[in-house]
Design an enzyme around this catalytic site. Structure first.
Site, PDB file in Angstrom:
ATOM      1  N   SER A 220      47.286  35.170  36.523  1.00  0.00           N
ATOM      2  CA  SER A 220      48.785  35.503  36.475  1.00  0.00           C
ATOM      3  C   SER A 220      49.344  35.703  35.228  1.00  0.00           C
ATOM      4  O   SER A 220      50.675  35.793  34.881  1.00  0.00           O
ATOM      5  CB  SER A 220      49.438  34.083  37.080  1.00  0.00           C
ATOM      6  OG  SER A 220      49.194  33.794  38.465  1.00  0.00           O
TER       7      SER A 220
ATOM      8  N   GLU B 180      39.930  42.850  35.740  1.00  0.00           N
ATOM      9  CA  GLU B 180      39.783  41.698  36.152  1.00  0.00           C
ATOM     10  C   GLU B 180      39.623  41.689  37.700  1.00  0.00           C
ATOM     11  O   GLU B 180      39.972  42.246  38.349  1.00  0.00           O
ATOM     12  CB  GLU B 180      40.537  40.631  35.597  1.00  0.00           C
ATOM     13  CG  GLU B 180      42.103  40.921  35.893  1.00  0.00           C
ATOM     14  CD  GLU B 180      42.900  39.853  35.502  1.00  0.00           C
ATOM     15  OE1 GLU B 180      42.934  38.364  36.283  1.00  0.00           O
ATOM     16  OE2 GLU B 180      43.615  39.872  34.365  1.00  0.00           O
TER      17      GLU B 180
ATOM     18  N   ASP C 201      41.890  44.189  39.503  1.00  0.00           N
ATOM     19  CA  ASP C 201      42.780  45.090  38.900  1.00  0.00           C
ATOM     20  C   ASP C 201      42.174  46.075  37.942  1.00  0.00           C
ATOM     21  O   ASP C 201      41.276  45.815  37.249  1.00  0.00           O
ATOM     22  CB  ASP C 201      43.723  44.085  37.960  1.00  0.00           C
ATOM     23  CG  ASP C 201      44.503  43.165  38.900  1.00  0.00           C
ATOM     24  OD1 ASP C 201      44.597  43.409  39.985  1.00  0.00           O
ATOM     25  OD2 ASP C 201      44.754  41.917  38.411  1.00  0.00           O
TER      26      ASP C 201
ATOM     27  N   ASN D  27      40.124  38.771  40.924  1.00  0.00           N
ATOM     28  CA  ASN D  27      41.130  37.611  41.534  1.00  0.00           C
ATOM     29  C   ASN D  27      40.461  37.221  42.802  1.00  0.00           C
ATOM     30  O   ASN D  27      40.492  38.173  43.686  1.00  0.00           O
ATOM     31  CB  ASN D  27      42.586  37.844  41.676  1.00  0.00           C
ATOM     32  CG  ASN D  27      43.115  38.325  40.474  1.00  0.00           C
ATOM     33  OD1 ASN D  27      43.941  37.370  39.847  1.00  0.00           O
ATOM     34  ND2 ASN D  27      43.232  39.525  40.210  1.00  0.00           N
TER      35      ASN D  27
ATOM     36  N   GLY E 203      47.358  35.925  44.876  1.00  0.00           N
ATOM     37  CA  GLY E 203      48.732  35.337  45.297  1.00  0.00           C
ATOM     38  C   GLY E 203      48.992  35.674  46.716  1.00  0.00           C
ATOM     39  O   GLY E 203      48.773  36.761  47.084  1.00  0.00           O
TER      40      GLY E 203
ATOM     41  N   GLU F 197      48.813  27.569  37.264  1.00  0.00           N
ATOM     42  CA  GLU F 197      49.490  28.367  38.369  1.00  0.00           C
ATOM     43  C   GLU F 197      49.796  27.596  39.496  1.00  0.00           C
ATOM     44  O   GLU F 197      49.978  28.059  40.659  1.00  0.00           O
ATOM     45  CB  GLU F 197      48.574  29.437  38.626  1.00  0.00           C
ATOM     46  CG  GLU F 197      47.880  30.568  37.675  1.00  0.00           C
ATOM     47  CD  GLU F 197      46.930  31.527  38.124  1.00  0.00           C
ATOM     48  OE1 GLU F 197      47.334  32.185  38.890  1.00  0.00           O
ATOM     49  OE2 GLU F 197      45.691  31.332  37.743  1.00  0.00           O
TER      50      GLU F 197
ATOM     51  N   ARG G  90      41.103  40.526  44.967  1.00  0.00           N
ATOM     52  CA  ARG G  90      41.735  41.570  44.459  1.00  0.00           C
ATOM     53  C   ARG G  90      40.955  41.847  43.149  1.00  0.00           C
ATOM     54  O   ARG G  90      40.474  41.218  42.110  1.00  0.00           O
ATOM     55  CB  ARG G  90      43.019  41.312  44.383  1.00  0.00           C
ATOM     56  CG  ARG G  90      44.001  42.365  44.086  1.00  0.00           C
ATOM     57  CD  ARG G  90      45.559  41.920  43.918  1.00  0.00           C
ATOM     58  NE  ARG G  90      45.773  41.695  42.499  1.00  0.00           N
ATOM     59  CZ  ARG G  90      46.263  40.677  41.745  1.00  0.00           C
ATOM     60  NH1 ARG G  90      46.777  39.464  42.667  1.00  0.00           N
ATOM     61  NH2 ARG G  90      46.233  40.386  40.620  1.00  0.00           N
TER      62      ARG G  90
ATOM     63  N   TYR H 148      56.172  37.594  39.176  1.00  0.00           N
ATOM     64  CA  TYR H 148      56.906  36.623  40.141  1.00  0.00           C
ATOM     65  C   TYR H 148      58.317  36.414  40.230  1.00  0.00           C
ATOM     66  O   TYR H 148      58.696  35.902  41.022  1.00  0.00           O
ATOM     67  CB  TYR H 148      56.115  35.344  39.889  1.00  0.00           C
ATOM     68  CG  TYR H 148      54.886  35.267  40.067  1.00  0.00           C
ATOM     69  CD1 TYR H 148      54.024  35.215  40.963  1.00  0.00           C
ATOM     70  CD2 TYR H 148      53.908  35.169  38.877  1.00  0.00           C
ATOM     71  CE1 TYR H 148      52.790  35.329  41.350  1.00  0.00           C
ATOM     72  CE2 TYR H 148      52.474  35.200  38.854  1.00  0.00           C
ATOM     73  CZ  TYR H 148      51.980  35.323  40.117  1.00  0.00           C
ATOM     74  OH  TYR H 148      50.585  35.352  40.187  1.00  0.00           O
TER      75      TYR H 148
END
Length: 316
Positions: free
Chosen positions: A156, A276, A263, A278, A282, A28, A261, A222
């Site tokens: 990602s 998951e 998800d 994070n 990002g 990443e 974060r 992205y």
């Protein structure tokens, strides 16, 4: 370092000299460079003595010689989001943003995260590790199709495949295994995808993700301009409140701190499924935490300021 009650800053000088770590050596890297540059620019615009560092294997030596007072971690993936850099900063005695060593390591490992969630009774799809493409047939017999095949320790959406029929087993296995990570398989949840950002232990407004692609993959995250981000997410107020509480519980279960974060999916029957965590999300122009923060009334500069404030709660 120990976590103490949250502190705030009113003047840039309270932060001292700040290193913004970006880049690194994970898959990443390019996303991290974009995140780090955005964070660096925002901090400097607010008068913070911030310095960007493209982290390499000598990062401990660079930081030790640099006279820094604290670190804003904008590294994504292995080497930066998995507890490695956090451990180095603990040794150096440098306060840093976000989660500590344990939560970072757990959050990077999807299998361990899911095991903890299951252990505390939080909803997440069943899963298993597979050691070959042939074992995907056993997983399909257990879970049914479609399947999600993914590296357990990658971010990602790198290396993830949706498997709809047995002819895709081999290529899905090869794609995930190429990431040098254990390969995780779980049922593909049909429904709506959401993400919940957290800032100082509070959940920000949920974002609903929609893409014309097969799923919300790296390209959709992205590069694509046809991904839709709905915030407000369109759920009834009471249901969104329940999901935001679930996000907080999921983050706390791995001892997540500062910001992050989570998800999740909501299936066609309305049941939520955690996917998951994070711990260093990002911070690019396509990123989700800044979107949720804007809806909550925080511009990008205020957001990065508040994230940097999380480093003030760490003491040597």
């Amino acid at each position: 370092m120990q976590q103490t009650p949250q502190r705030t800053a009113t003047e840039p000088a309270e932060f001292g000299k700040v290193a913004v770590l970006m880049g690194g050596w994970s898959a990443e890297r390019e996303v991290s460079l974009k995140s780090g540059k955005a964070v660096l620019s925002a901090l400097q615009a607010r008068g913070v003595d911030a310095h960007g560092i493209d982290a390499d294997r000598d990062i401990s030596r660079v930081l030790a010689r640099g006279g820094f007072d604290r670190v804003f971690i904008a590294l994504h993936g292995r080497g930066g989001e998995d507890g490695v850099i956090q451990g180095a900063l603990e040794i150096l005695g440098l306060p840093y943003t976000g989660s500590g060593v344990m939560a970072s390591a757990l959050g990077m490992d999807k299998l361990r995260t899911k095991q903890i969630w299951l252990g505390v009774g939080l909803p997440t799809p069943p899963c298993r590790l597979v050691a070959s493409a042939a074992e995907l047939a056993t997983a399909a017999a257990e879970f049914g199709l479609p399947l999600a095949v993914k590296p357990s320790c990658e971010g990602s959406s790198i290396g993830i495949s949706r498997v709809n029929d047995p002819s895709q087993f081999q290529i899905a296995w090869e794609r995930a295994a190429a990431c040098d990570s254990p390969v995780l398989v779980e049922p593909w949840i049909q429904g709506q995808e959401y993400t919940g950002a957290l800032l100082k232990s509070a959940a920000l407004p949920l974002i609903r993700l929609e893409t014309p692609r097969e799923f919300y993959d790296y390209e959709a995250k992205y590069h694509a301009n046809d991904t839709r981000y709905l915030c407000p997410c369109g759920l009834p107020e009471a249901q969104e409140a329940e999901l935001r509480e679930l996000v907080c519980r999921a983050f706390a279960a791995i001892d997540g701190l500062g910001w992050g974060r989570v998800d999740l999916m909501v299936d066609t029957q309305g049941h939520p499924w955690l996917l998951e965590v994070n711990t260093v999300p990002g911070m690019t122009d396509h990123s989700l935490v800044p979107m949720a923060a804007r809806v909550a009334g925080l511009n990008f500069g205020e957001l990065v300021w508040r994230i940097l404030e999380t480093s003030l709660t760490r003491t040597n």
